[in-house]
Design a protein around this motif. Sequence first.
Motif, PDB file in Angstrom:
ATOM      1  N   GLU A 185       0.817  -1.209   0.000  1.00  0.00           N
ATOM      2  CA  GLU A 185       0.000   0.000   0.000  1.00  0.00           C
ATOM      3  C   GLU A 185       0.853   1.262   0.000  1.00  0.00           C
ATOM      4  OE1 GLU A 185      -2.712  -0.366   3.266  1.00  0.00           O
ATOM      5  OE2 GLU A 185      -4.057  -1.720   2.161  1.00  0.00           O
ATOM      6  N   ALA A 186       2.001   1.215   0.667  1.00  0.00           N
ATOM      7  CA  ALA A 186       2.885   2.386   0.687  1.00  0.00           C
ATOM      8  C   ALA A 186       3.383   2.682  -0.722  1.00  0.00           C
ATOM      9  CB  ALA A 186       4.063   2.155   1.627  1.00  0.00           C
ATOM     10  N   VAL A 187       3.787   1.632  -1.444  1.00  0.00           N
ATOM     11  CA  VAL A 187       4.274   1.820  -2.816  1.00  0.00           C
ATOM     12  C   VAL A 187       3.133   2.238  -3.735  1.00  0.00           C
ATOM     13  CG1 VAL A 187       5.313   0.672  -4.811  1.00  0.00           C
ATOM     14  CG2 VAL A 187       6.216   0.243  -2.514  1.00  0.00           C
ATOM     15  N   SER A 188       1.956   1.634  -3.565  1.00  0.00           N
ATOM     16  CA  SER A 188       0.804   2.014  -4.373  1.00  0.00           C
ATOM     17  C   SER A 188       0.437   3.474  -4.152  1.00  0.00           C
ATOM     18  CB  SER A 188      -0.408   1.130  -4.038  1.00  0.00           C
ATOM     19  OG  SER A 188      -0.180  -0.207  -4.425  1.00  0.00           O
ATOM     20  N   ALA A 189       0.529   3.931  -2.905  1.00  0.00           N
ATOM     21  CA  ALA A 189       0.229   5.329  -2.598  1.00  0.00           C
ATOM     22  C   ALA A 189       1.166   6.261  -3.349  1.00  0.00           C
ATOM     23  CB  ALA A 189       0.342   5.577  -1.092  1.00  0.00           C
ATOM     24  N   LEU A 190       2.437   5.881  -3.413  1.00  0.00           N
ATOM     25  CA  LEU A 190       3.421   6.685  -4.146  1.00  0.00           C
ATOM     26  C   LEU A 190       3.112   6.705  -5.636  1.00  0.00           C
ATOM     27  CD1 LEU A 190       6.232   8.139  -4.416  1.00  0.00           C
ATOM     28  CD2 LEU A 190       7.182   5.844  -4.742  1.00  0.00           C
ATOM     29  N   LEU A 191       2.946   5.528  -6.210  1.00  0.00           N
ATOM     30  CA  LEU A 191       2.775   5.433  -7.659  1.00  0.00           C
ATOM     31  C   LEU A 191       1.459   6.027  -8.136  1.00  0.00           C
ATOM     32  CD1 LEU A 191       4.136   1.802  -8.238  1.00  0.00           C
ATOM     33  CD2 LEU A 191       5.380   3.960  -8.441  1.00  0.00           C
ATOM     34  N   LEU A 227      -4.041   7.135   1.302  1.00  0.00           N
ATOM     35  CA  LEU A 227      -3.497   5.791   1.519  1.00  0.00           C
ATOM     36  C   LEU A 227      -2.130   5.879   2.196  1.00  0.00           C
ATOM     37  CD1 LEU A 227      -3.738   2.744   1.153  1.00  0.00           C
ATOM     38  CD2 LEU A 227      -2.805   3.007  -1.164  1.00  0.00           C
ATOM     39  N   ALA A 228      -1.323   6.842   1.771  1.00  0.00           N
ATOM     40  CA  ALA A 228      -0.002   7.022   2.392  1.00  0.00           C
ATOM     41  C   ALA A 228      -0.142   7.362   3.874  1.00  0.00           C
ATOM     42  CB  ALA A 228       0.775   8.112   1.667  1.00  0.00           C
ATOM     43  N   GLU A 229      -1.091   8.206   4.199  1.00  0.00           N
ATOM     44  CA  GLU A 229      -1.324   8.573   5.603  1.00  0.00           C
ATOM     45  C   GLU A 229      -1.783   7.375   6.414  1.00  0.00           C
ATOM     46  OE1 GLU A 229      -4.164  11.681   5.236  1.00  0.00           O
ATOM     47  OE2 GLU A 229      -2.661  13.246   4.819  1.00  0.00           O
ATOM     48  N   ARG A 230      -2.629   6.535   5.808  1.00  0.00           N
ATOM     49  CA  ARG A 230      -3.115   5.346   6.513  1.00  0.00           C
ATOM     50  C   ARG A 230      -1.980   4.390   6.829  1.00  0.00           C
ATOM     51  NH1 ARG A 230      -7.583   2.331   3.366  1.00  0.00           N
ATOM     52  NH2 ARG A 230      -5.899   1.006   2.558  1.00  0.00           N
ATOM     53  N   ILE A 252      10.284  -4.235   9.028  1.00  0.00           N
ATOM     54  CA  ILE A 252       9.691  -4.080   7.697  1.00  0.00           C
ATOM     55  C   ILE A 252       8.536  -3.087   7.773  1.00  0.00           C
ATOM     56  CG2 ILE A 252       8.346  -5.248   5.898  1.00  0.00           C
ATOM     57  CD1 ILE A 252      10.034  -7.758   6.418  1.00  0.00           C
ATOM     58  N   GLY A 253       7.746  -3.179   8.840  1.00  0.00           N
ATOM     59  CA  GLY A 253       6.673  -2.206   9.043  1.00  0.00           C
ATOM     60  C   GLY A 253       7.213  -0.793   9.157  1.00  0.00           C
ATOM     61  N   ASP A 254       8.334  -0.631   9.853  1.00  0.00           N
ATOM     62  CA  ASP A 254       8.976   0.683   9.968  1.00  0.00           C
ATOM     63  C   ASP A 254       9.391   1.204   8.594  1.00  0.00           C
ATOM     64  OD1 ASP A 254       8.707   0.682  12.713  1.00  0.00           O
ATOM     65  OD2 ASP A 254      10.773   0.074  13.120  1.00  0.00           O
ATOM     66  N   GLU A 255       9.956   0.322   7.768  1.00  0.00           N
ATOM     67  CA  GLU A 255      10.391   0.737   6.430  1.00  0.00           C
ATOM     68  C   GLU A 255       9.190   1.125   5.565  1.00  0.00           C
ATOM     69  OE1 GLU A 255      13.399   1.325   5.859  1.00  0.00           O
ATOM     70  OE2 GLU A 255      14.357   0.251   7.503  1.00  0.00           O
ATOM     71  N   ALA A 256       8.079   0.406   5.716  1.00  0.00           N
ATOM     72  CA  ALA A 256       6.867   0.759   4.977  1.00  0.00           C
ATOM     73  C   ALA A 256       6.382   2.146   5.383  1.00  0.00           C
ATOM     74  CB  ALA A 256       5.768  -0.282   5.228  1.00  0.00           C
ATOM     75  N   ALA A 308       5.898   5.521   3.095  1.00  0.00           N
ATOM     76  CA  ALA A 308       4.675   6.320   3.094  1.00  0.00           C
ATOM     77  C   ALA A 308       4.968   7.790   3.376  1.00  0.00           C
ATOM     78  CB  ALA A 308       3.696   5.762   4.127  1.00  0.00           C
ATOM     79  N   ARG A 309       5.865   8.068   4.319  1.00  0.00           N
ATOM     80  CA  ARG A 309       6.194   9.460   4.650  1.00  0.00           C
ATOM     81  C   ARG A 309       6.870  10.160   3.471  1.00  0.00           C
ATOM     82  NH1 ARG A 309       7.822   7.133   9.607  1.00  0.00           N
ATOM     83  NH2 ARG A 309      10.031   7.422   9.118  1.00  0.00           N
ATOM     84  N   ASN A 310       7.775   9.464   2.807  1.00  0.00           N
ATOM     85  CA  ASN A 310       8.435  10.066   1.640  1.00  0.00           C
ATOM     86  C   ASN A 310       7.465  10.201   0.467  1.00  0.00           C
ATOM     87  OD1 ASN A 310      11.535  10.530   1.971  1.00  0.00           O
ATOM     88  ND2 ASN A 310      11.141   8.613   3.043  1.00  0.00           N
TER      89      ASN A 310
END
Length: 240
Positions: free
Chosen positions: A40-46, A52-55, A104-108, A112-114
Amino acid sequence: MDITSETHSQHISKQFNHELEELKTHLMAMGGMVERQVQEAVSALLDGDSRLAERVRDNDKAVNDLQLKIDDECTRVLARRQPAASDLRLVLAVIRATSDLERIGDEASKIARNALALIEAGNGAKGFVEVRHISEHVRKMVRDALTAFARFDIDLALKVVHEDDAVDSEYTSAMRSLMTFMMEDPRSISSVLSVMWILRALERIGDHADNLAEYVIYLVKGLDIRHIDPDELDEDALKR
């Protein structure tokens, strides 16, 4: 002694069987959670989806809470059952695995923040192809490592261990390309740096997937291969 998926369901105490199965079940649930976070983090970016990124960013606490729950369950099993041999290896492997899954959750969350920074700045596109490609690669590594853990599958675990080198090569190539782009267009530095941080997070996720696979080998064979070069592993001996 090597173990299989049936080993931990053969105790006289049905409650002990249940407790060990619960550990595995909760670990798989945590794995599914963090894999979804990365996707979801990558999908939010793309897709430029700030909501979604905030979630994803805000859901990091749920991952942390699940880690604490599993750690508490492991502590109770150690205290009450005083497990030995393969049972002890299972509990220790679960404790180690939850730590990597939490990271891994931290990296996700970092992705999302970036992603939010890029979306808010209206910047994008450069480096997104590399992000998509590497994210698909590391997500498959995480998924395969969890499957290997669930099935006590040495072959699949070894495959994940070897995949980490491929991810490292893809990451190095992508970073080199982005560095060249920044030098050619200094105005892009801010946005490209955010993409580079995202790529770095994805590379770290690959490292954690590699760790998960190594825990499978420890769990099944009782061998700690964390500091052994994959090319130096005697795979035939491991599979016997």
